[in-house]
Design an enzyme around this catalytic site. Structure first.
Site, PDB file in Angstrom:
ATOM      1  CG  ASP A 311      -1.919   1.116   1.208  1.00 22.63           C
ATOM      2  OD1 ASP A 311      -2.156   1.676   0.115  1.00 22.63           O
ATOM      3  OD2 ASP A 311      -2.466   1.446   2.272  1.00 22.63           O
ATOM      4  CD  GLU A 314       2.009   0.131   5.808  1.00 22.84           C
ATOM      5  OE1 GLU A 314       3.036  -0.153   6.451  1.00 22.84           O
ATOM      6  OE2 GLU A 314       0.971   0.546   6.346  1.00 22.84           O
ATOM      7  CG  ASP A 346      -1.304  -1.917   6.050  1.00 17.45           C
ATOM      8  OD1 ASP A 346      -1.913  -0.930   5.574  1.00 17.45           O
ATOM      9  OD2 ASP A 346      -1.271  -2.177   7.270  1.00 17.45           O
ATOM     10  CD  GLU A 377      -4.566  -3.110   8.463  1.00 16.08           C
ATOM     11  OE1 GLU A 377      -4.279  -1.957   8.848  1.00 16.08           O
ATOM     12  OE2 GLU A 377      -5.030  -3.350   7.327  1.00 16.08           O
ATOM     13  NE  ARG A 378       5.014  -2.307   9.209  1.00 18.91           N
ATOM     14  CZ  ARG A 378       5.707  -1.267   8.785  1.00 18.91           C
ATOM     15  NH1 ARG A 378       5.341  -0.630   7.687  1.00 18.91           N
ATOM     16  NH2 ARG A 378       6.772  -0.854   9.435  1.00 18.91           N
TER      17      ARG A 378
END
Length: 596
Positions: A311, A314, A346, A377-378
């Site tokens: 993404d 990020e 992400d 998802e981070r």
């Protein structure tokens, strides 16, 4: 006794004359002057004359005429100048609502343009100069254009037995491409439009209707009639080409009949037909795609590569140094990745089709992309804390469950003992992480810093590349995501029925138009203690607020209303919602006025 006069038909009363004949006279002169010079302002003056004729009150100055339609600052200024000259010539008390003596009265016929030269002000004219509108021409798209191809593809889909009556965007583009000379996905050099751009014209002309989200396209009654005519012309042209090819082969034949002694059991007509079918394009295979078979959207082994999608959030914004560190680590680990806008998550992986450059084109054609069933998802520990406080944590998990991918992963960066220095207690953060894994069913991976995150992404990329290297991937619609999980997933084999990236990203838009059911789910999740699983369980019984309120109205007593939802089971453990939460919902939806 006198004979009775014949009845007079039509209008009995005469129309009153214009109360502003002076202004009408000047406007008529201005229009005639513009007409002699061939200026287009003649039509503006004509519209002003029509407005003035309809106005029943006298005007004392041109400024008062601004309230009329088609009277702008320019016309009012010209009329005021003429009015001032009129006062100078005839005195300040000269009447303006009567024409001066000796002046010819304004003829009502002069207030209309000559039919032979009049442009269409309120309507079109026919070739003989008579008033009236032209007959509206039926819109028929040009042959081999985008609209032509879309109508043919939708019509052939509707003719298939067992047709679902509509097509999604991706399958419609794939099936319509064979009937169009332009690409539905890649614009021509120097242009930003593709063949798909013509769909908006078809919708505007009421030939195609677009419904639902993701979009479903189907033919209207008018579109069905036009498409049927186009299809018959297409079939007729194809048969003409077949006859032409047969005649050409007969003309080129030297007349000597050659008998095949190799022992073919087919008659001469059958042999000729089979050879002819081999020389013609395989239209049967293309038409099979309209029945929904996956051949049009599949990626064979060796024709695609696995790409990590990152993404754009990020890599930009916030701490630029920290986010660029992730990019450097991925490059150092030799990961093939692409930075793009992701509407949910992400990181994810796509299978991108390998496309060779086309000679003569500057840009390489864009290959198809199918999204693998893994999305990450981070969360840094400080971001996790803030998302729990502002409510993003539950919303993100809810959207990840609905995105259409079956393997959601939470990547949590702990950063040592940073959890003990947040605005929430460390136990609360640990409980949220465990709840995400146990209750929501996400896989949770704990790492220490950005370096370990990049290493995990590199390992996942290599593992997925190995996992999918000998598999044929088939494009499916997101609408079919819940139809079947498949025995392959249960056996540990990855699913090969995947969503296209364009459809996935479009369906994950955060602020897109939502159904009543989706808004109701978001509303329920704002209540303290009501998780996504509990909201989903309530929606299975009552999918709109209206249905829930109706169920409350059918209850006889307040006690029955309070316990209405208490026995609804949720989650994998099938626990009851309980009386407390049921009472809260009853108070929310059945209390008149504001809640105290």
């Amino acid at each position: 006794m006198q004979a009775s006069e014949p009845a007079r038909l039509g209008r009995k009363r005469t129309l009153p004359s214009c109360p502003n004949p002076l202004f009408l006279k000047w406007l008529t002169e201005l229009r005639d002057q513009a007409k002699e010079k061939g200026q287009k302002t003649q039509y503006t003056y004509q519209k002003a004359i029509q407005s003035l004729n309809k106005y029943p009150l006298p005007l004392r100055s041109a400024k008062e005429a601004k309230i009329l339609q088609n009277f702008g600052d320019g016309i009012c200024k010209i009329l005021d100048e003429k009015l001032q000259r009129y006062y100078r010539d005839n005195g300040p008390d000269a009447p303006i609502h009567n024409l001066p003596k000796g002046a010819p009265p304004p003829n009502s016929q002069d207030n209309n343009l000559d039919p032979s030269a009049k442009k269409n002000v309120n309507g079109d004219q026919d070739k003989n100069g008579r008033g009236g509108r032209k007959k509206k021409r039926e819109y028929v798209p040009q042959k081999r254009s985008g609209g032509y191809a879309v109508l043919l593809a939708l019509f052939r889909e509707s003719q298939n037995p067992g047709s679902k009556g509509f097509m999604f965007k991706m399958e419609l583009q794939a099936e319509a491409q064979q009937f169009c000379d332009k690409s539905f996905t890649v614009p021509d050099l120097g242009s930003k439009y593709t063949a798909w751009s013509s769909v908006s014209t078809l919708i505007q002309k009421n030939l195609v209707i677009k419904t639902h989200n993701p979009a479903r396209y189907s033919l209207t009654e008018d579109g069905l009639a036009v498409a049927e005519r186009l299809d018959s012309e297409h079939v007729k042209k194809s048969s003409t080409e077949v006859d032409r090819a047969r005649n050409k082969g007969e003309n080129e034949d030297d007349g000597a009949e050659v008998i095949d002694l190799t022992g073919s059991e087919d008659g001469p007509d059958e042999a000729h037909a089979s050879s002819e079918a081999g020389n013609l394009p395989d239209r049967g295979k293309n038409s099979q795609g309209t029945s929904g078979k996956p051949s049009a959207g599949c990626l064979l082994p060796g024709t695609y590569e696995i790409i990590l999608c990152v993404d754009v959030i990020e890599t930009t914004g916030g701490s630029h140094h920290r986010k660029q560190e992730l990019v450097k680590e991925l490059q150092g680990n030799g990961v093939l990745f692409d930075v793009r806008k992701l509407n949910v998550g992400d990181f994810l992986w796509v299978a991108r089709e390998k496309v060779s450059p086309v000679p003569g084109q500057l840009q390489v054609p864009v290959g198809r992309e199918l999204v693998l069933d893994y999305i990450i998802e981070r969360k840094r520990i400080d971001d996790l804390c803030s998302s729990i406080i502002d409510g993003r944590f539950r919303e993100q998990k809810f959207r990840l469950k609905r995105c259409g991918l079956r393997k959601p992963i939470y990547l949590v960066e702990l950063h040592g003992n940073a959890a003990s220095h947040q605005s929430l207690p460390e136990n609360t953060l640990q409980q949220a992480i465990v709840s995400t894994q146990v209750v929501d069913g996400f896989f949770v991976k704990r790492v220490q810093d950005v370096r370990e995150s990049a290493a995990y992404l590199a390992i996942m990329t290599r593992q997925l590349t190995k996992l999918y290297q000998n598999r044929t991937l088939v494009c499916r619609s997101r609408e079919l995501e819940g139809d079947q999980v498949g025995q392959e997933d249960r056996a540990g084999i990855p699913s090969c029925s995947l969503i296209s990236f364009a459809e996935f990203n479009h369906g994950a838009v955060k602020n897109k138009c939502q159904t009543v059911k989706e808004v109701f789910a978001r509303q329920l999740m704002q209540i303290s203690g009501l998780s996504g699983d509990k909201a989903a369980a309530i929606l299975e019984h009552y999918n709109t607020p209206q249905s829930l309120v109706t169920a409350y109205d059918h209850c006889a007593t307040d006690a029955e209303k309070e316990k209405l939802l208490s026995c609804i089971r949720y989650g994998r453990l099938k626990r009851n919602l309980g009386p407390a939460l049921s009472r809260t919902l009853y108070q929310l939806y059945c209390t008149p006025g504001a809640l105290s």
